[in-house]
Scaffold this motif. Structure first.
Motif, PDB file in Angstrom:
ATOM      1  N   ARG A 338       0.872  -1.187   0.000  1.00 32.34           N
ATOM      2  CA  ARG A 338       0.000   0.000   0.000  1.00 32.34           C
ATOM      3  C   ARG A 338       0.902   1.228   0.000  1.00 32.34           C
ATOM      4  O   ARG A 338       1.000   1.961   0.987  1.00 32.34           O
ATOM      5  N   ALA A 339       1.571   1.473  -1.116  1.00 30.06           N
ATOM      6  CA  ALA A 339       2.592   2.517  -1.114  1.00 30.06           C
ATOM      7  C   ALA A 339       2.929   2.936  -2.535  1.00 30.06           C
ATOM      8  O   ALA A 339       2.655   2.220  -3.507  1.00 30.06           O
ATOM      9  N   PRO A 400      -2.892   3.853  -5.467  1.00 35.02           N
ATOM     10  CA  PRO A 400      -2.125   2.705  -5.957  1.00 35.02           C
ATOM     11  C   PRO A 400      -2.986   1.473  -6.181  1.00 35.02           C
ATOM     12  O   PRO A 400      -4.128   1.390  -5.720  1.00 35.02           O
ATOM     13  N   PRO A 401      -2.448   0.478  -6.887  1.00 33.04           N
ATOM     14  CA  PRO A 401      -3.214  -0.736  -7.201  1.00 33.04           C
ATOM     15  C   PRO A 401      -3.478  -1.623  -5.995  1.00 33.04           C
ATOM     16  O   PRO A 401      -4.184  -2.628  -6.123  1.00 33.04           O
ATOM     17  N   SER A 402      -2.948  -1.267  -4.821  1.00 30.38           N
ATOM     18  CA  SER A 402      -3.315  -1.976  -3.594  1.00 30.38           C
ATOM     19  C   SER A 402      -4.779  -1.744  -3.251  1.00 30.38           C
ATOM     20  O   SER A 402      -5.346  -2.447  -2.423  1.00 30.38           O
ATOM     21  N   TRP A 507       4.987   7.305   0.156  1.00 34.04           N
ATOM     22  CA  TRP A 507       3.868   7.232   1.081  1.00 34.04           C
ATOM     23  C   TRP A 507       3.436   5.789   1.271  1.00 34.04           C
ATOM     24  O   TRP A 507       3.273   5.045   0.305  1.00 34.04           O
ATOM     25  N   GLN A 508       3.240   5.417   2.518  1.00 30.41           N
ATOM     26  CA  GLN A 508       2.536   4.183   2.865  1.00 30.41           C
ATOM     27  C   GLN A 508       1.102   4.623   3.108  1.00 30.41           C
ATOM     28  O   GLN A 508       0.815   5.304   4.089  1.00 30.41           O
ATOM     29  N   VAL A 509       0.182   4.305   2.203  1.00 34.76           N
ATOM     30  CA  VAL A 509      -1.169   4.842   2.297  1.00 34.76           C
ATOM     31  C   VAL A 509      -1.991   4.050   3.297  1.00 34.76           C
ATOM     32  O   VAL A 509      -1.679   2.908   3.633  1.00 34.76           O
ATOM     33  N   PRO A 515      -7.920  10.078  -0.047  1.00 31.44           N
ATOM     34  CA  PRO A 515      -6.578  10.667  -0.042  1.00 31.44           C
ATOM     35  C   PRO A 515      -6.493  12.006   0.678  1.00 31.44           C
ATOM     36  O   PRO A 515      -5.449  12.662   0.638  1.00 31.44           O
ATOM     37  N   ALA A 516      -7.556  12.421   1.360  1.00 30.97           N
ATOM     38  CA  ALA A 516      -7.552  13.739   2.004  1.00 30.97           C
ATOM     39  C   ALA A 516      -6.486  13.858   3.081  1.00 30.97           C
ATOM     40  O   ALA A 516      -5.984  14.945   3.353  1.00 30.97           O
ATOM     41  N   GLY A 517      -6.118  12.756   3.706  1.00 28.07           N
ATOM     42  CA  GLY A 517      -5.094  12.797   4.734  1.00 28.07           C
ATOM     43  C   GLY A 517      -3.713  13.139   4.202  1.00 28.07           C
ATOM     44  O   GLY A 517      -2.819  13.516   4.965  1.00 28.07           O
ATOM     45  N   LEU A 518      -3.536  13.015   2.892  1.00 29.45           N
ATOM     46  CA  LEU A 518      -2.271  13.372   2.253  1.00 29.45           C
ATOM     47  C   LEU A 518      -2.374  14.626   1.403  1.00 29.45           C
ATOM     48  O   LEU A 518      -1.369  15.313   1.203  1.00 29.45           O
ATOM     49  N   TYR A 519      -3.558  14.925   0.895  1.00 30.95           N
ATOM     50  CA  TYR A 519      -3.698  16.031  -0.050  1.00 30.95           C
ATOM     51  C   TYR A 519      -4.819  17.004   0.296  1.00 30.95           C
ATOM     52  O   TYR A 519      -5.137  17.898  -0.491  1.00 30.95           O
TER      53      TYR A 519
END
Length: 614
Positions: A338-339, A400-402, A507-509, A515-519
């Motif tokens: 997950r990254a 990502p594809p995870s 990033w380890q998502v 994705p708000a926690g990153l963007y």
């Protein structure tokens, strides 16, 4: 894929240089994360315990690896194992889920603490964890019940007050950690509490010693997949402490406490931790007596594994796999991580007081044409094949594809085309003045780029990017920075280093696709400090009521992925595999989610590790 001879020569020449450099070296600065598994359907290993390269091309596929270790022999009662945390720098040592910010610290935390809820293979919260939950018909009110046998490792019960206390600390104006974001402001009364207009959080109620109720302003699909904060904070330890001093206290850094399967016995700061079993663990007494965690450099990980110096590691440098795939004393586990790795552009700063992104319309990297050209200039498909033998591969979007339900596999991102990059810069006014280009106003353009140290590949790979950008006329200065200092400089503490224009990170998502926690505009992890009305609109729609319809949510995130491709505040470079070698004496171990295997079940079949045959 279009290539021109000049640029191709630059890339191939660098690859030949790197091949010579790497011939005597076998390391990488990867920071992947192995996690304790969550419950769900059991995963059965395939017949093959290791993967073989695809025919003729020397490339591997992560699909050929198992997530569950094959048990060999009979489990002993007791025993100890050694866990290697692969890093070229010490772990920071913020050992509390409410405050930590780096992946190495999370790798320490997983052994002695955990969340109150677990999730299944689809990243949905279950009722199999330390707490159960019920949701109201309108999806806004969650009622949680902590199991009676869930206790802190000093014998005190984990209570609803502890869970409330964690929310109060994170929502406090003096909180200095990274957790306060839209998941918290979505709780009724949280904003008023944070602003000092209320002494309590109206949306959180303690219904009993073990029962907590949280009411959210808006019901969102994310609430069931990571939107609930599940990590309590021991009020009997931290309750009388100044909020601003908790993260640096000895109770966080020297004598941390949790309710996980092992207890911290001793710490050598940044270097090692000895854990002893927590006989009172709520799932049951751990099979092992002790776990020794130690930091090992990427340059020595192979020797440590071969000699039995470590039984397992958090993650194996994938560039080293082809030369070590046949290591006789381990089994390699693997999965899609997950990254993703990415290049980020600094477009603003962090407003510490308001705790929001503050865009700068005069930022050096503010021109989207410049950012897009830098993406077009790099051949990440070739990087994945040459450096990582197919175990990392060209990344296209920021989901990502995870997360296959939401990753847009039809979106090809920005493709490698250095000639198009040159034309884009020409048309945007970045004219060549000798070897390098100037700004459109004729002033000198020098771009400062920082990247993390790691193993032998870390700097050559960063230099490949610099050389690729030089090939389109951009003057980029590279600085290699160790892990902890790197994240300080890009803004993990809210202080953005003005000397940084571009950075390479990973990033380890989270389990939740949001994705708000990153963007998001209120996310301190939004290191590019990118914010627009359209970005906020799409992120808000992604967790809106209409997004409960999965197809609608897929459409929203498809649009967001394309928007970020168009705006290029960052661009993804590589999706990642996670490889975890495990000594053959290890039993009952798995990576990833949905295996139904937990760390308290970890056991050994003999007292000493197997040693590799020479």
């Amino acid at each position: 894929m279009r290539k021109v001879m000049g640029s191709r020569y630059v890339f191939v020449s660098l690859m030949l240089v790197l091949a010579l450099m790497l011939g005597a070296c076998t390391s990488n600065g990867g920071n992947g994360a192995a996690e304790s598994a969550s419950p769900g359907a059991s995963a059965e290993p395939t017949a093959s315990a290791s993967a073989a390269p695809a025919e003729d091309d020397g490339l591997y596929s992560i699909e050929d690896f198992n997530k569950v270790k094959i048990n060999e022999g009979t489990a002993l009662k007791g025993g100890s194992v050694t866990y290697g945390l692969v890093s070229d720098t010490p772990f920071e040592g913020t050992l509390n889920f409410n405050f930590y910010s780096s992946n190495p610290d999370a790798m320490v935390l997983q052994w002695f603490d955990e969340g109150l809820l677990t999730w299944d293979a689809n990243y949905v919260y279950t009722n199999d964890g330390a707490a159960t939950y019920e949701v109201s018909e309108d999806g806004r009110t969650f009622t949680f019940t902590i199991r009676d046998n869930v206790n802190w490792q000093d014998g005190q019960p984990v209570t609803a007050e502890d869970w409330l206390f964690a929310h109060e600390i994170i929502g406090h104006k003096d909180y200095d950690g990274p957790r306060y974001d839209s998941n918290f402001t979505n709780i009724e009364g949280m904003q008023e509490y944070h602003d000092g207009k209320a002494k309590t959080i109206s949306g959180i109620k303690v219904l009993g010693d073990k029962q907590l109720q949280i009411t959210y302003i808006q019901s969102t699909p994310s609430l069931l997949t990571g939107g609930v904060w599940t990590y309590p904070l021991a009020k009997h330890i931290f309750g009388d402490m100044d909020v601003a001093k908790i993260s640096s206290s000895k109770e966080v850094r020297e004598k941390p406490i949790g309710f996980g399967p092992f207890k911290v016995k001793s710490i050598v700061p940044g270097e090692s931790v000895v854990f002893e079993k927590n006989a009172d663990y709520w799932r049951g007494e751990p099979a092992l007596d002790e776990v020794m965690l130690k930091v090992i450099n990427p340059t020595t990980v192979v020797q440590q594994l071969e000699s039995g110096g470590v039984d397992l590691v958090d993650s194996f440098p994938v560039d080293q796999y082809p030369d070590n795939a046949g290591m006789s004393n381990v089994e390699f586990l693997g999965m899609i991580d997950r990254a993703y790795t990415y290049i980020g552009f600094k477009l603003g700063t962090w407003d510490k007081e308001a705790k929001v992104v503050k865009p700068n319309d005069k930022a050096k990297m503010g021109d989207v044409n410049l950012r897009k050209a830098m993406w077009q200039a790099v051949d990440n498909d070739a990087v994945g094949k040459k450096f990582y033998h197919g175990l990392r591969w060209n990344a296209t979007t920021l989901i990502p594809p995870s997360h296959p339900e939401f990753h847009d596999s039809t979106n090809k991102g920005v493709t490698y085309d250095p000639e198009a990059a040159k034309k884009l810069l020409d048309d945007a006014g970045y004219k060549l003045n000798g070897e390098f280009r100037t700004n459109p106003d004729g002033s000198e353009l020098v771009i400062n780029f920082i990247s993390m140290t790691g193993g032998d590949i870390a700097e050559p790979l960063a230099r490949y990017y610099v050389q690729s950008w030089a090939a389109i006329g951009l003057n980029v200065n590279l600085e290699m920075v160790e892990f902890n200092s790197f994240y300080d400089r890009v803004g993990s503490n809210g202080d953005d280093d003005p000397a940084v224009d571009v950075y390479q990170a990973a990033w380890q998502v989270g389990i939740d696709v949001d994705p708000a926690g990153l963007y998001g505009k209120d996310a301190i992890y939004n290191f590019p400090r990118f914010e627009t009305e359209e970005n906020s609109r799409l992120l808000a729609e992604g967790v809106s009521e209409k997004a409960f319809d999965v197809s609608v949510r897929q459409g929203i995130y498809k649009e967001w992925q394309q928007y970020m491709v168009d705006q290029v505040p960052v661009f993804p470079t590589l999706y990642r595999s996670e490889l975890v070698p495990v000594n053959k004496r290890i039993m009952n171990y798995a990576i990833g989610d949905g295996t139904g295997i937990y760390l308290h079940q970890l056991a050994v079949s003999q007292d000493k590790p197997f040693v590799a045959e020479k």
